[in-house]
Design a protein around this motif. Sequence first.
Motif, mmCIF file in Angstrom:
data_model
loop_
_atom_site.group_PDB
_atom_site.id
_atom_site.type_symbol
_atom_site.label_atom_id
_atom_site.label_comp_id
_atom_site.label_asym_id
_atom_site.label_seq_id
_atom_site.Cartn_x
_atom_site.Cartn_y
_atom_site.Cartn_z
ATOM 1 N N ILE A 125 0.921 -1.059 0.080
ATOM 2 C CA ILE A 125 -0.062 -0.062 -0.049
ATOM 3 C C ILE A 125 0.995 1.418 -0.027
ATOM 4 O O ILE A 125 1.837 1.445 0.644
ATOM 5 N N VAL A 126 0.769 2.167 -1.103
ATOM 6 C CA VAL A 126 1.561 3.255 -1.322
ATOM 7 C C VAL A 126 0.617 4.549 -1.223
ATOM 8 O O VAL A 126 -0.618 4.523 -1.595
ATOM 9 N N THR A 127 1.100 5.575 -0.574
ATOM 10 C CA THR A 127 0.625 6.863 -0.483
ATOM 11 C C THR A 127 1.616 7.774 -1.038
ATOM 12 O O THR A 127 2.799 7.513 -1.145
ATOM 13 N N PRO A 128 1.213 9.301 -1.253
ATOM 14 C CA PRO A 128 2.109 10.173 -1.574
ATOM 15 C C PRO A 128 3.301 10.261 -0.524
ATOM 16 O O PRO A 128 4.292 10.812 -0.838
ATOM 17 N N ASN A 129 3.117 9.933 0.861
ATOM 18 C CA ASN A 129 4.128 9.985 1.778
ATOM 19 C C ASN A 129 4.894 8.845 1.702
ATOM 20 O O ASN A 129 5.835 8.646 2.528
ATOM 21 N N GLY A 130 4.609 7.782 0.830
ATOM 22 C CA GLY A 130 5.611 6.463 0.609
ATOM 23 C C GLY A 130 4.733 5.286 0.978
ATOM 24 O O GLY A 130 3.679 5.325 0.935
ATOM 25 N N LEU A 131 5.719 4.347 1.243
ATOM 26 C CA LEU A 131 5.090 2.515 1.403
ATOM 27 C C LEU A 131 4.589 2.798 2.791
ATOM 28 O O LEU A 131 5.071 3.050 3.665
ATOM 29 N N ILE A 132 3.308 2.411 3.050
ATOM 30 C CA ILE A 132 2.469 2.511 4.300
ATOM 31 C C ILE A 132 2.549 1.067 4.755
ATOM 32 O O ILE A 132 2.630 0.790 6.023
ATOM 33 N N TYR A 133 2.380 -0.010 3.737
ATOM 34 C CA TYR A 133 2.238 -1.429 4.309
ATOM 35 C C TYR A 133 3.085 -2.274 3.055
ATOM 36 O O TYR A 133 2.843 -2.051 1.827
ATOM 37 N N SER A 134 3.738 -3.105 3.587
ATOM 38 C CA SER A 134 4.337 -4.286 2.456
ATOM 39 C C SER A 134 4.599 -5.390 3.201
ATOM 40 O O SER A 134 5.295 -5.730 4.328
ATOM 41 N N HIS A 135 3.565 -6.779 2.869
ATOM 42 C CA HIS A 135 3.834 -7.811 3.642
ATOM 43 C C HIS A 135 3.317 -9.005 2.554
ATOM 44 O O HIS A 135 2.623 -8.719 1.629
ATOM 45 N N ARG A 136 3.542 -10.152 2.986
ATOM 46 C CA ARG A 136 3.123 -11.244 2.103
ATOM 47 C C ARG A 136 1.558 -11.770 2.864
ATOM 48 O O ARG A 136 1.472 -11.886 4.070
ATOM 49 N N GLY A 137 0.781 -12.102 2.057
ATOM 50 C CA GLY A 137 -0.458 -12.587 2.583
ATOM 51 C C GLY A 137 -1.285 -13.525 1.775
ATOM 52 O O GLY A 137 -0.748 -13.970 0.523
ATOM 53 N N SER A 138 -2.180 -14.273 2.534
ATOM 54 C CA SER A 138 -3.015 -15.351 1.440
ATOM 55 C C SER A 138 -4.166 -14.545 0.837
ATOM 56 O O SER A 138 -4.677 -15.216 0.031
ATOM 57 N N SER A 139 -4.537 -13.389 1.427
ATOM 58 C CA SER A 139 -5.555 -12.848 0.795
ATOM 59 C C SER A 139 -5.843 -11.486 1.217
ATOM 60 O O SER A 139 -5.170 -11.082 2.249
ATOM 61 N N VAL A 140 -6.425 -10.614 0.183
ATOM 62 C CA VAL A 140 -6.428 -9.324 0.550
ATOM 63 C C VAL A 140 -8.076 -8.913 0.190
ATOM 64 O O VAL A 140 -8.329 -9.191 -0.885
ATOM 65 N N SER A 141 -8.812 -8.256 1.062
ATOM 66 C CA SER A 141 -10.220 -7.861 0.807
ATOM 67 C C SER A 141 -10.371 -6.358 0.988
ATOM 68 O O SER A 141 -9.808 -5.631 1.708
ATOM 69 N N MET A 142 -11.147 -5.789 0.097
ATOM 70 C CA MET A 142 -11.365 -4.243 0.104
ATOM 71 C C MET A 142 -12.753 -3.877 -0.511
ATOM 72 O O MET A 142 -13.280 -4.986 -1.080
ATOM 73 N N ARG A 143 -13.062 -2.647 -0.586
ATOM 74 C CA ARG A 143 -14.399 -2.168 -1.149
ATOM 75 C C ARG A 143 -13.873 -1.467 -2.472
ATOM 76 O O ARG A 143 -13.393 -0.350 -2.344
ATOM 77 N N ALA A 144 -14.483 -1.862 -3.426
ATOM 78 C CA ALA A 144 -14.145 -1.255 -4.644
ATOM 79 C C ALA A 144 -15.628 -0.450 -4.926
ATOM 80 O O ALA A 144 -16.313 -0.645 -4.264
#
Length: 147
Positions: free
Chosen positions: A12-31
């Motif tokens: 997960i990246v914002t204009p302020n830089g990298l906020i999150y970086s990990h390995r996972g088995s799933s990612v869920s979100m609201r599109a």
Amino acid sequence: MAEPEKLFQIKIVTPNGLIYSHRGSSVSMRAVDGDRQILYNHMPILTPLAIGEIRVKRGAEMDHKVDYIAVSGGIIAFADNVATIIADNAERARNIDLTRAEAAKQRAEAHIKEAKEKHDQQSLQRAELALQRAVTRIRVYDALHHK
């Protein structure tokens, strides 16, 4: 013998830089068109995100820990088992200041009331977005602290 768990990279990246970086088995979100979940080997996708929470399941290596991140919109791109979320703002649950989030919610509610009284549609829309962001931050904080 059990098949090894299939994990992929989530950033997960914002204009302020990298906020999150990990390995996972799933990612869920609201599109913008509804809830989505991405698993290992998902077909390539590029889709806009709504204001909401990102949930990353970290897998057996982390006892299936779930990380929660609040985002205020953005996009997700997934290809070659790498999910990249680009957002204007993102905040991990562990970094959310609940007092500030609740104060932002109260301010947004007051601005909504004021905009309605003045029939100011533009201010109303801004205040409603601010309220969505504050409520999302509170919900993400609660998800981490009240499992």
